[in-house]
Design a protein around this motif. Structure first.
Motif, PDB file in Angstrom:
ATOM      1  N   LEU A  90      44.090   1.001  63.743  1.00  0.00           N
ATOM      2  CA  LEU A  90      42.662   0.858  63.216  1.00  0.00           C
ATOM      3  C   LEU A  90      41.864   1.543  63.933  1.00  0.00           C
ATOM      4  N   PRO A  91      41.375   2.894  64.206  1.00  0.00           N
ATOM      5  CA  PRO A  91      40.505   3.286  64.685  1.00  0.00           C
ATOM      6  C   PRO A  91      39.013   2.928  64.609  1.00  0.00           C
ATOM      7  N   GLY A  92      38.407   2.510  65.821  1.00  0.00           N
ATOM      8  CA  GLY A  92      37.051   2.237  66.021  1.00  0.00           C
ATOM      9  C   GLY A  92      36.879   0.566  65.637  1.00  0.00           C
ATOM     10  N   VAL A  93      37.930   0.000  64.887  1.00  0.00           N
ATOM     11  CA  VAL A  93      37.924  -1.394  64.583  1.00  0.00           C
ATOM     12  C   VAL A  93      38.093  -2.255  65.837  1.00  0.00           C
ATOM     13  N   ASN A  94      37.297  -2.962  66.439  1.00  0.00           N
ATOM     14  CA  ASN A  94      37.507  -3.868  67.530  1.00  0.00           C
ATOM     15  C   ASN A  94      38.577  -4.811  67.383  1.00  0.00           C
ATOM     16  N   ASN A 141      40.317  -1.153  70.570  1.00  0.00           N
ATOM     17  CA  ASN A 141      40.586  -1.044  69.281  1.00  0.00           C
ATOM     18  C   ASN A 141      42.055  -1.131  68.544  1.00  0.00           C
ATOM     19  N   VAL A 142      42.071  -1.995  67.440  1.00  0.00           N
ATOM     20  CA  VAL A 142      43.117  -2.430  66.930  1.00  0.00           C
ATOM     21  C   VAL A 142      44.359  -1.602  67.181  1.00  0.00           C
TER      22      VAL A 142
END
Ligand SMILES: Nc1ncnc2c1ncn2[C@@H]1O[C@H](COP(=O)(O)OP(=O)(O)OP(=O)(O)O)[C@@H](O)[C@H]1O
Ligand SMILES: [Mg+2]
Lengths: 249, 490
Positions: A90-94, A141-142
């Motif tokens: 999940l790009p950009g999702v911390n 990121n995930v």
């Protein structure tokens, strides 16, 4: 208790599960083995509600509820957890934010109070430590840029935090180094209780050494063709699937 | 039904700012001609030079044609069928908040716009849990109805006032800078704006002053069949520093309304202007009926060495957005930035991007554009990077990412790169992706609702841009993204 009866499922017009009967009593760990492409991952997806698969027959009850009638998030709230064979990026999702959102969604569903960022970090750090994961894994990121083994550990971290009642681990042991394998097994063992059960999909005996299963099932061509105790896994490791397949034919 | 099919199935409007305020208005008759322009100028008690400027612009506009190069589609606009001036009847430009019509105050409260100045008590530390105070200029249709914190700001020499007032009170500054970045005849809509602009904000930050608080302007269109022609001018003298934010909303109506704005920024040596926009005009309904046409010219001139202009925009509203906030990088080592999130759903159309014109030695620019399209919408990034021969060692980095939700929307990237200096370095990267079913499933398996999953993925996608917004607004923008995409999922 997980009770699967006559479960059939297809993707498009290709039938993949062709009548699965399987009972996993509370507190037990069952292993699922079988050749590539036999339908193991499909079983995990169908149990957790992935929409690409069409259930064409049979039933699944979990602690008395009709699992197949629930949306994926409702199944998660009911305690079903799937550790993905190939975890999704999940790009950009911390990662911490993702885990907290998930944990709070489940807590909400149970009528529990949500955790704020500080409370969550406290809980999360206990688990990352236990899993020997570096803290910065929470900041990244995930799954993005995670190594194969790190992705698998991240799945186990999620499982540890979400505390499911039914964990389906799809080849969580593949691609892990020896130490990590032990850590993953410990992760599952730590959850063991009379209200926890697990379906462990694996190709290797070595995970089962650490995580002694109550039963071992062999899945081939969308059916369970043989079940046995822990010794069945050891036998298969020696002889391969040819024997059981021939027997079942 | 697959998640994506459901997304497409139930896309619908959830615009929460669409209410009307019933207030007695002073309306100019419909139509556009010299008399109307004289009327606007008279209402604003303008000096003669301003009227002449307007009339010259009108003459230029009459000779121009509406541009058609953008990837947007709309029926012809009847410029004679609009009101060009609409103001609440009660006292335009009240001196204190007590004089503002209570109906208006109620409206701003409903919109969540802080118009009250909290008294700062002598010797009392401000409560750290309270939001920092923000100076607000509130523009309602054609007039500014209130501007807060003017006294606090004037103590450090900062001028923050409606532009119509600046025309009267600071004529030298306005005459020097108005139209100096966006000339009257720059384009069709800028010429129209120069002829009929009504209000907007004027900001002047003197030499070496760091503006002590965020400045913001809130634009509200309320009257029917009215165009809003915003004009904003921000000047940062050498070493000055300012962060400015604009927001906007409009009632929900079946007709299309026009907002044609011109914004000019001027930064001298070592000055920094940070300009953020959260654009939330009414986007039209699920069938594409109604909504604002947002045709905007925004341009900043980095005149001084080491000056910096940074545009950040979150564009969720409007039926049509036509907007290219740009930087002319004249000073040596000057810096231009453009960070953009543009969301289109239903039938919205956005053609937006930037122009970075490199003139000065060592000037550098960064462009980060994130386009999100859902429904039947179209989202275009259009950008120009021009390096002039004088711009030795200039650098640009452009990153353009598009995210698609569903199969019926479009994302387009149109980059123009013109480099006339060999020592310049220009990099362009572009990606297009879809919210994958497996990403949604992964999130849902962990217990997130489909809507929360989409929000999480969208916010992740926009993170690089959202982090450029002032903190409080970043949170607002995140919520706005969620609301805009509400109904985009099952
Ligand atoms: N999306 C899909 N489209 C077409 N066929 C699919 C799809 N998903 C799974 N299959 C097919 O279904 C069968 C079962 O796949 P599944 O992933 O369940 O196997 P598996 O037992 O987990 O294999 P492995 O041990 O390699 O992980 C395979 O033949 C596979 O190609
Ligand atoms: Mg598999």
């Amino acid at each position: 208790m997980l009770d699967i009866r006559g479960l059939t499922a297809s993707i498009g017009d290709k039938s993949i599960l062709r009548g699965i009967d399987l009972v996993v009593p509370d507190g037990e760990v069952h292993a699922i083995m079988g050749p590539n492409g036999s339908g193991k991952s499909t079983l995990g997806y169908v149990l957790s509600g992935r929409e690409d698969y069409t259930v064409t027959g049979g039933s699944v009850t979990f602690n008395g509820i009709d699992l197949l009638s629930l949306e994926p998030e409702a199944r998660a709230a009911a305690g079903v957890f799937l550790a993905f064979q190939a975890p999704i990026e999940l790009p950009g999702v911390n990662n911490a934010n993702f885990l907290r959102t998930a944990l709070n969604a489940i807590r909400r569903a149970h009528g529990e109070s949500e955790l704020d960022a500080m409370q969550f970090l406290k809980v999360a750090r206990v688990e990352t430590k236990r899993l020997s994961m570096p803290d910065d894994m929470l900041k990244r990121n995930v799954n993005v840029g995670f190594s194969g083994g790190e992705k698998k550990r991240n799945e186990v971290l999620q499982m540890a935090l979400l505390r499911p009642k039914l964990a389906i681990l799809d080849e969580t042991d593949s691609g892990l180094d020896i130490d990590a394998l032990k850590i993953v097994a410990d992760g599952v063992n730590a959850l063991r209780s009379p209200t926890f059960s697990a379906l462990v999909i694996t190709h290797h005996q070595r995970l089962l050494d650490h995580l002694v299963p109550n039963r071992v099932h062999v899945l081939a061509h969308g059916r369970i063709i043989r079940s046995g105790g822990p010794e069945l896994a050891r036998e298969l490791e020696k002889t391969g699937y040819a024997g059981v397949l021939a027997e079942a034919a | 039904m697959s998640a994506t099919a459901e997304i497409l199935d139930s896309v619908q409007s959830s615009y929460k700012w669409g209410f009307e305020t019933d207030i007695e208005m002073d309306l100019a008759p419909k139509g556009l001609n010299e008399d109307i322009i004289r009327l606007i100028s008279a209402r604003k008690e303008e000096p003669l030079w301003m009227l002449e400027y307007r009339l010259k612009a009108f003459a230029a506009w009459l000779k121009m044609e509406e541009p058609d190069w953008a990837r947007v589609d709309h029926p012809p606009i009847d410029y004679q069928d609009l009101h060009y001036y609409a103001a609440p009847k009660k006292k335009a430009g009240p001196k204190s908040l007590d004089e503002v019509d209570p109906e208006l105050l109620k409206m701003y409260e409903k919109l969540g716009i802080p118009l009250k100045e909290r008294a700062i008590l002598a010797g009392v530390e401000p409560d750290p849990n309270e939001r920092p105070q923000i100076a607000v200029d509130a523009v309602f249709d054609s007039v500014s109805v209130a501007t807060t914190f003017r006294e606090t700001l004037s103590k450090v020499g900062v001028i923050f006032c409606p532009i119509s007032e600046a025309v009267r009170d600071h004529p030298d500054l306005v005459r020097e800078y108005l139209g100096s970045v966006v000339p009257v005849a720059d384009n069709y809509f800028s010429a129209l704006n120069a002829a009929v602009f009504t209000d907007g904000s004027f900001v002047y930050i003197p030499k070496g002053v760091r503006c002590p608080m965020e400045l913001s302007t809130y634009f509200r269109i309320n009257a029917r069949n009215t165009g809003q022609f915003e004009r904003t001018l921000i000047i940062a003298e050498a070493g000055a520093h300012v962060s400015y934010l604009e927001g906007c909303t409009a009632p929900q109506r079946d007709e299309n309304q026009l907002h044609a704005a011109v914004v000019e920024l001027i930064a001298m040596d070592d000055a920094t202007i940070k300009y953020s926009t959260v654009q939330n005009w009414y986007p039209g309904d699920a069938d594409g009926k109604g909504g604002i046409y947002n045709f905007v010219t925004k341009r900043g001139a980095c005149r001084g060495d080491r000056s910096k202009i940074s545009w950040t925009q979150v564009e969720t509203g409007s039926a049509i957005t036509w907007k290219y906030p740009s930087c002319v990088l004249i000073g040596e080592d000057s810096v231009g930035e453009f960070y953009s999130v543009a969301v289109t759903t239903n039938h919205q159309q956005a053609d937006t991007g930037t122009k970075m014109i490199h003139v000065g030695k060592g000037s550098s620019s960064t462009i980060v554009s994130k386009g999100i399209s859902a429904g039947k919408s179209n989202n275009t990034y259009r950008g120009l990077v021009r390096i002039l021969p004088s711009a030795a060692g200039a650098r640009n980095h452009t990153q353009c990412d598009s995210l698609l939700i569903g199969d019926e929307c479009g994302a387009h990237t149109v980059p123009y790169i013109e480099s006339r200096n060999r020592t310049a370095k220009v990099e362009h990267e572009a990606t297009t992706s879809k919210i994958a079913e497996d990403q949604l499933f992964y999130c849902r398996q962990r217990g997130l609702s489909e809507e929360d999953a989409v929000n999480l993925i969208v916010n992740g996608f926009c993170k690089e841009v959202l982090k450029e917004l002032p903190m409080e607004f970043a949170v607002e923008a995140q919520k706005l993204l969620a609301v805009s995409l509400e109904g985009s999922v099952g």
